[in-house]
Design a protein around this motif. Structure first.
Motif, PDB file in Angstrom:
ATOM      1  N   ALA A 383     -44.199  13.285  61.931  1.00  0.00           N
ATOM      2  CA  ALA A 383     -45.540  13.869  62.098  1.00  0.00           C
ATOM      3  C   ALA A 383     -46.030  14.437  60.764  1.00  0.00           C
ATOM      4  CB  ALA A 383     -45.493  14.964  63.162  1.00  0.00           C
ATOM      5  N   GLU A 384     -45.106  15.073  60.050  1.00  0.00           N
ATOM      6  CA  GLU A 384     -45.443  15.662  58.750  1.00  0.00           C
ATOM      7  C   GLU A 384     -45.911  14.554  57.781  1.00  0.00           C
ATOM      8  OE1 GLU A 384     -42.857  18.057  55.432  1.00  0.00           O
ATOM      9  OE2 GLU A 384     -41.932  17.668  57.358  1.00  0.00           O
ATOM     10  N   TYR A 385     -45.228  13.418  57.830  1.00  0.00           N
ATOM     11  CA  TYR A 385     -45.581  12.299  56.950  1.00  0.00           C
ATOM     12  C   TYR A 385     -46.966  11.743  57.306  1.00  0.00           C
ATOM     13  CZ  TYR A 385     -45.238   7.723  54.618  1.00  0.00           C
ATOM     14  OH  TYR A 385     -45.478   6.624  53.840  1.00  0.00           O
ATOM     15  N   LEU A 386     -47.218  11.556  58.594  1.00  0.00           N
ATOM     16  CA  LEU A 386     -48.531  11.056  59.030  1.00  0.00           C
ATOM     17  C   LEU A 386     -49.633  12.036  58.628  1.00  0.00           C
ATOM     18  CD1 LEU A 386     -47.424   9.881  62.588  1.00  0.00           C
ATOM     19  CD2 LEU A 386     -48.128   8.365  60.747  1.00  0.00           C
ATOM     20  N   ASP A 387     -49.370  13.329  58.782  1.00  0.00           N
ATOM     21  CA  ASP A 387     -50.361  14.332  58.377  1.00  0.00           C
ATOM     22  C   ASP A 387     -50.623  14.263  56.876  1.00  0.00           C
ATOM     23  OD1 ASP A 387     -50.695  15.245  60.916  1.00  0.00           O
ATOM     24  OD2 ASP A 387     -49.460  17.047  60.700  1.00  0.00           O
ATOM     25  N   ALA A 388     -49.549  14.067  56.110  1.00  0.00           N
ATOM     26  CA  ALA A 388     -49.707  13.999  54.646  1.00  0.00           C
ATOM     27  C   ALA A 388     -50.588  12.810  54.273  1.00  0.00           C
ATOM     28  CB  ALA A 388     -48.335  13.884  53.976  1.00  0.00           C
ATOM     29  N   ILE A 389     -50.377  11.677  54.933  1.00  0.00           N
ATOM     30  CA  ILE A 389     -51.194  10.489  54.625  1.00  0.00           C
ATOM     31  C   ILE A 389     -52.658  10.764  54.973  1.00  0.00           C
ATOM     32  CG2 ILE A 389     -51.605   8.051  55.169  1.00  0.00           C
ATOM     33  CD1 ILE A 389     -48.567   7.897  55.808  1.00  0.00           C
ATOM     34  N   ASP A 390     -52.875  11.382  56.123  1.00  0.00           N
ATOM     35  CA  ASP A 390     -54.247  11.740  56.524  1.00  0.00           C
ATOM     36  C   ASP A 390     -54.916  12.605  55.465  1.00  0.00           C
ATOM     37  OD1 ASP A 390     -54.897  10.533  58.840  1.00  0.00           O
ATOM     38  OD2 ASP A 390     -54.546  12.257  60.147  1.00  0.00           O
ATOM     39  N   ARG A 391     -54.170  13.626  55.042  1.00  0.00           N
ATOM     40  CA  ARG A 391     -54.725  14.582  54.069  1.00  0.00           C
ATOM     41  C   ARG A 391     -55.082  13.870  52.756  1.00  0.00           C
ATOM     42  NH1 ARG A 391     -50.806  17.901  55.016  1.00  0.00           N
ATOM     43  NH2 ARG A 391     -49.658  17.333  53.134  1.00  0.00           N
ATOM     44  N   ILE A 392     -54.146  13.072  52.276  1.00  0.00           N
ATOM     45  CA  ILE A 392     -54.326  12.434  50.962  1.00  0.00           C
ATOM     46  C   ILE A 392     -55.457  11.405  51.020  1.00  0.00           C
ATOM     47  CG2 ILE A 392     -53.194  10.905  49.285  1.00  0.00           C
ATOM     48  CD1 ILE A 392     -50.507  12.350  50.207  1.00  0.00           C
ATOM     49  N   THR A 393     -55.508  10.621  52.072  1.00  0.00           N
ATOM     50  CA  THR A 393     -56.554   9.587  52.155  1.00  0.00           C
ATOM     51  C   THR A 393     -57.931  10.219  52.410  1.00  0.00           C
ATOM     52  OG1 THR A 393     -55.982   9.209  54.484  1.00  0.00           O
ATOM     53  CG2 THR A 393     -55.032   7.698  52.887  1.00  0.00           C
ATOM     54  N   ALA A 394     -57.948  11.339  53.165  1.00  0.00           N
ATOM     55  CA  ALA A 394     -59.239  12.012  53.408  1.00  0.00           C
ATOM     56  C   ALA A 394     -59.791  12.565  52.097  1.00  0.00           C
ATOM     57  CB  ALA A 394     -59.053  13.133  54.428  1.00  0.00           C
ATOM     58  N   LEU A 395     -58.904  13.120  51.289  1.00  0.00           N
ATOM     59  CA  LEU A 395     -59.319  13.657  49.985  1.00  0.00           C
ATOM     60  C   LEU A 395     -59.990  12.574  49.145  1.00  0.00           C
ATOM     61  CD1 LEU A 395     -58.847  16.426  48.593  1.00  0.00           C
ATOM     62  CD2 LEU A 395     -56.888  15.383  47.439  1.00  0.00           C
ATOM     63  N   GLU A 396     -59.465  11.370  49.236  1.00  0.00           N
ATOM     64  CA  GLU A 396     -60.020  10.261  48.441  1.00  0.00           C
ATOM     65  C   GLU A 396     -61.094   9.480  49.199  1.00  0.00           C
ATOM     66  OE1 GLU A 396     -59.442   9.996  45.418  1.00  0.00           O
ATOM     67  OE2 GLU A 396     -57.648  11.224  45.182  1.00  0.00           O
ATOM     68  N   GLN A 397     -61.387   9.934  50.410  1.00  0.00           N
ATOM     69  CA  GLN A 397     -62.410   9.288  51.254  1.00  0.00           C
ATOM     70  C   GLN A 397     -62.147   7.784  51.421  1.00  0.00           C
ATOM     71  OE1 GLN A 397     -66.029  10.579  49.326  1.00  0.00           O
ATOM     72  NE2 GLN A 397     -66.063  12.399  50.582  1.00  0.00           N
ATOM     73  N   VAL A 398     -60.904   7.475  51.717  1.00  0.00           N
ATOM     74  CA  VAL A 398     -60.519   6.088  52.020  1.00  0.00           C
ATOM     75  C   VAL A 398     -59.910   6.091  53.421  1.00  0.00           C
ATOM     76  CG1 VAL A 398     -58.931   4.205  51.427  1.00  0.00           C
ATOM     77  CG2 VAL A 398     -60.126   5.439  49.602  1.00  0.00           C
ATOM     78  N   ASP A 399     -60.409   5.234  54.300  1.00  0.00           N
ATOM     79  CA  ASP A 399     -59.852   5.172  55.655  1.00  0.00           C
ATOM     80  C   ASP A 399     -58.453   4.566  55.621  1.00  0.00           C
ATOM     81  OD1 ASP A 399     -62.096   6.229  56.712  1.00  0.00           O
ATOM     82  OD2 ASP A 399     -62.977   4.319  57.350  1.00  0.00           O
TER      83      ASP A 399
END
Ligand SMILES: Cc1cc2nc3c(=O)[nH]c(=O)nc-3n(C[C@H](O)[C@H](O)[C@H](O)COP(=O)(O)OP(=O)(O)OC[C@H]3O[C@@H](n4cnc5c(N)ncnc54)[C@H](O)[C@@H]3O)c2cc1C
Length: 534
Positions: A383-399
Motif C-alpha cells: 500500500a505504501e508503494y502504491l501511495d508513493a507512486i500516486d504521490r510522485i505521478t500526481a506531482l508531475e501531473q502524469v496519469d
C-alpha cells in the motif's frame, strides 16, 4: 544479404527495431537461423563483421533486451517444433523457440502443464521466458520460471555448454575454467556484503542470479534470467506439474489500499493458486464496461480489487476453499463474490484480461509507457508503494494505471503521459528516478519479472552495491569475454530514456511500418513472424 541469410535491407531492420516497451533501435542486420549449423555460421559471420548478436524470441519483453545495434538473431524458427514430453519423469525437452502455449498443448495430452503462466504465454517463447526468469499469476504458488528449469544448453563464444541442475558442468569448458578462477573467489570474498543487499521480495528478475547460484552451486542459475547476454540458448529441459482440474475464483472489493497487506495474508491462508490486484486507477480506466452489468456499484466505492483462484484435484475442493476464504473476508472487505461455474469465473477475470489491449491502444494524448512497470516490494509495503507512486505521478501531473500480482507484492505501472506537453520526457524522467529510489528504499526490486534490459541497468549499483556489480561483471567476462552477446543489456551506462520509439527524438520510420509495429502492440500480435514481409 551479407551471407548465411543475414538481411540488411532497411525495411527488415526497422521491423526488428522495436519490441514491447519504449525503445526503437535499428539493428545492423537480422537473421533467422533454423539449425545449430546456421546459428554457428551466423555467430562466426557476426564476429567477422565486428557486430554483436542480440538473441530474440517474439520480442515481447519490455525493458529493451530484445533490440540493439548489432545482428538480431530471430530464434522463433530455431529447431522448429522440437518438444518432447516425457510423462514418466514429468519433463519436457524443447527448442527455445517453442511458445508456452505449444508446450502446454503437448503437455496436456499427458494431463501435465508448465505451471508458470505469464499473460503473454500465447506467444512468448521458452527461450525468452527462461532468459527473463518470467513469472505469472500462478507464481504466488509455484514461483517463477527458475524453479521449473532443469537444464539448458547454451551456445557460448567458446562452444556449447550444458548446464543441468545438480550436475557439475564440464570442468574443461573455457567458461567453467574462467568461472572457477575468477568468479567463485570473488563471490566467496564478498559473501557477507552480497547477502546484505538481496531484496527481501518474493520475485526478482534484476540481474544475474548470483544469489541463487550461491545457494545451489548451479551455473544454470546464472544463465536463467541472463537476458541473452551470456550466449544463445539452444535447448531447454523443464519440469511439468499435473493439471489441476477443479477451479473456483473469488473477487474481493477492497475499501482502501491500506487494507491490502492484511487481506492478502488472510487469503494466503487458503492456499490460492493466483492472487491479482487491480488498483482504483485501473478500475477507472478499464472498469466501466466490465462492471456495467454487475449492479454492485463497486466502481465508485472500491479502493481496488483482489482476484484469486483456488484449484484442486477433486471436484468441489476449490469451491469449498473459495467459500471459506470468502467467509473469512466478511467484515474486512467491501464486497466479495465467489464463482464456481466456468462462465462466472471468466466473467470475474474478464476485467483483468482487458487491460493490456486497452493500454496498448491509447493514443499520444495518453500514451502508455512501460518505464516503472515492474517494481516488486515486500507485501507488507504494498500500500505504501502504491501511495508513493500516486504521490510522485500526481506531482508531475502524469496519469498512471496500476495493477499486478498482489500476492507477490508486484505492481505493474503504466504511465500515461501526454506527449503533446513539451516537457513530458522530463516529467517521466523524474518519475523514473523517484519511483526507483522508493522501490529500493522499501527493500524491493525494480524488476519482478521483466528483466533489466536497457531500462534498469543504472539502478543495479544502488540496488545491490558495488560488490555484486563486480560479480556481475566477472560473470559476464567468464561467459562472454569479448562482449559479443547483447552488450548494453544488464551491464551498461546508457541513458535509460534514450532511443525511444516515441517523442520528437524517435528515429523516423516509414508510416507503413510504423502502423504495422503499432498494430502488433495494440492487437498483441507478438506471435506473428516479422521475417517473411518485404
Ligand atoms: C501483453 C504482454 C503481457 C506480458 N505478460 C507477462 C507476464 O505475465 N509475465 C512476464 O514475466 N512477462 C510478461 N510479458 C513480457 C514478455 O512476454 C516475457 O518477458 C517473455 O518471456 C518474453 O518472451 P519472448 O519470446 O517475447 O522473448 P523476447 O522478448 O524476444 O526476448 C526476451 C529476452 O530473452 C532473450 N532471449 C530470447 N530467446 C533467447 C535464446 N534462445 N537464447 C538466449 N536469450 C534469448 C532476449 O535476448 C531478451 O533478452 C508480457 C509482455 C506483453 C507484451
Amino acid at each position: 544479404m551479407t551471407g548465411a541469410g543475414i538481411r540488411t535491407d532497411l525495411p527488415t531492420r526497422i521491423r526488428y527495431s522495436q519490441g514491447a516497451g519504449i525503445y526503437r533501435i535499428i539493428p545492423w542486420g537480422v537473421a533467422r537461423p533454423e539449425s545449430l549449423e546456421e546459428l554457428r555460421a551466423l555467430l562466426v559471420l557476426a564476429g567477422q563483421h565486428g557486430e554483436p548478436v542480440i538473441p530474440r524470441g517474439t520480442g515481447s519483453a519490455m525493458p529493451g533486451n530484445n533490440v540493439g545495434r548489432g545482428l538480431i538473431l530471430d530464434l522463433t524458427a530455431f529447431d522448429a517444433g522440437r518438444c518432447v514430453v516425457d510423462p514418466d519423469s514429468r519433463r519436457a525437452t524443447l527448442s527455445p523457440s517453442i511458445p508456452l502455449s505449444a508446450l502446454n498443448r503437448a503437455a496436456r495430452r499427458h494431463d501435465l502443464t508448465f505451471p508458470v503462466d505469464p499473460s503473454s504465454g500465447g506467444w512468448a517463447t521458452l527461450g525468452g521466458m527462461v532468459s527473463t526468469n518470467a513469472a505469472g499469476p500462478h507464481t504466488v504458488r509455484v514461483g517463477s520460471v527458475r524453479n521449473w528449469v532443469d537444464a539448458v544448453t547454451v551456445e557460448t563464444a567458446d562452444g556449447p555448454l550444458v548446464l543441468t541442475r545438480g550436475v557439475e558442468p564440464d570442468p574443461g569448458h573455457p567458461v567453467v575454467v574462467r568461472w572457477r578462477a575468477e568468479v567463485d573467489p570473488l563471490i566467496r570474498r564478498h559473501a557477507a556484503r552480497l547477502e546484505a543487499h538481496i531484496p527481501a521480495v518474493r520475485k526478482n528478475s534484476a540481474g544475474y542470479g548470483i544469489s541463487y547460484y550461491r545457494t545451489s552451486g548451479d551455473l544454470l542459475d546464472v544463465v536463467i534470467g541472463a537476458e541473452g547476454t551470456l550466449g544463445v540458448l539452444t535447448g531447454i529441459v523443464v519440469r511439468l506439474a499435473p493439471v489441476q482440474t477443479d477451479r473456483a475464483s473469488i473477487r474481493v472489493a477492497v475499501r482502501a489500499r491500506q487494507d491490502l497487506p492484511r487481506i492478502i495474508e488472510r487469503l494466503r491462508a487458503f492456499d490460492p493458486a493466483t492472487m491479482e490486484f487491480l488498483d482504483r486507477s485501473f478500475l477507472q480506466l478499464v472498469g466501466p464496461a466490465a462492471f456495467a452489468a454487475d449492479g454492485s456499484g463497486l466502481l465508485s466505492h472500491a479502493g481496488g480489487m483482489l482476484l484469486a483462484d483456488f484449484e484442486g484435484h477433486e471436484a468441489g475442493e476449490a469451491g469449498r476453499r473459495s467459500n471459506a476464504a470468502a467467509a473469512a473476508m466478511v467484515g474486512d472487505a467491501l464486497h466479495v463474490r465467489v464463482a464456481t461455474d466456468p462462465r462466472e469465473i471468466d466473467a470475474i477475470w474478464a476485467i483483468r484480461h482487458a487491460a493490456s489491449p486497452i493500454l496498448a491502444g491509447l493514443s499520444d494524448g495518453r500514451r502508455s509507457l512501460q518505464v516503472i512497470e515492474d517494481g516488486c516490494v515486500p507485501v507488507v509495503r504494498l500500500a505504501e508503494y502504491l501511495d508513493a507512486i500516486d504521490r510522485i505521478t500526481a506531482l508531475e501531473q502524469v496519469d498512471a494505471v496500476m495493477f499486478g500480482h498482489a500476492g507477490d507484492g508486484h505492481v505493474h505501472v503504466n504511465l500515461l503521459p501526454d506527449l503533446s506537453h513539451a516537457d513530458w520526457i522530463d516529467r517521466v524522467r523524474r518519475i523514473y528516478g523517484a519511483v526507483s529510489r522508493a522501490v529500493i528504499a522499501m527493500g524491493g526490486t525494480p524488476s519482478g519479472e521483466h528483466g533489466v534490459g536497457r531500462l534498469r541497468e543504472g539502478l543495479l549499483a544502488e540496488l545491490y552495491g558495488p560488490e555484486m556489480i563486480a560479480c556481475f561483471r566477472a560473470a559476464k567476462a567468464a561467459f562472454d569475454p569479448d562482449g559479443r552477446f547483447n552488450p548494453g543489456v544488464i551491464l551498461g551506462d546508457a541513458d535509460p530514456l534514450a532511443n525511444l520509439k516515441v517523442g520528437a527524438d524517435a528515429v523516423p520510420i516509414p508510416a507503413r511500418i510504423d502502423q504495422y509495429l503499432t498494430a502488433i502492440e495494440s492487437e498483441a500480435r507478438w506471435g506473428e513472424s516479422r521475417w517473411p514481409l518485404h
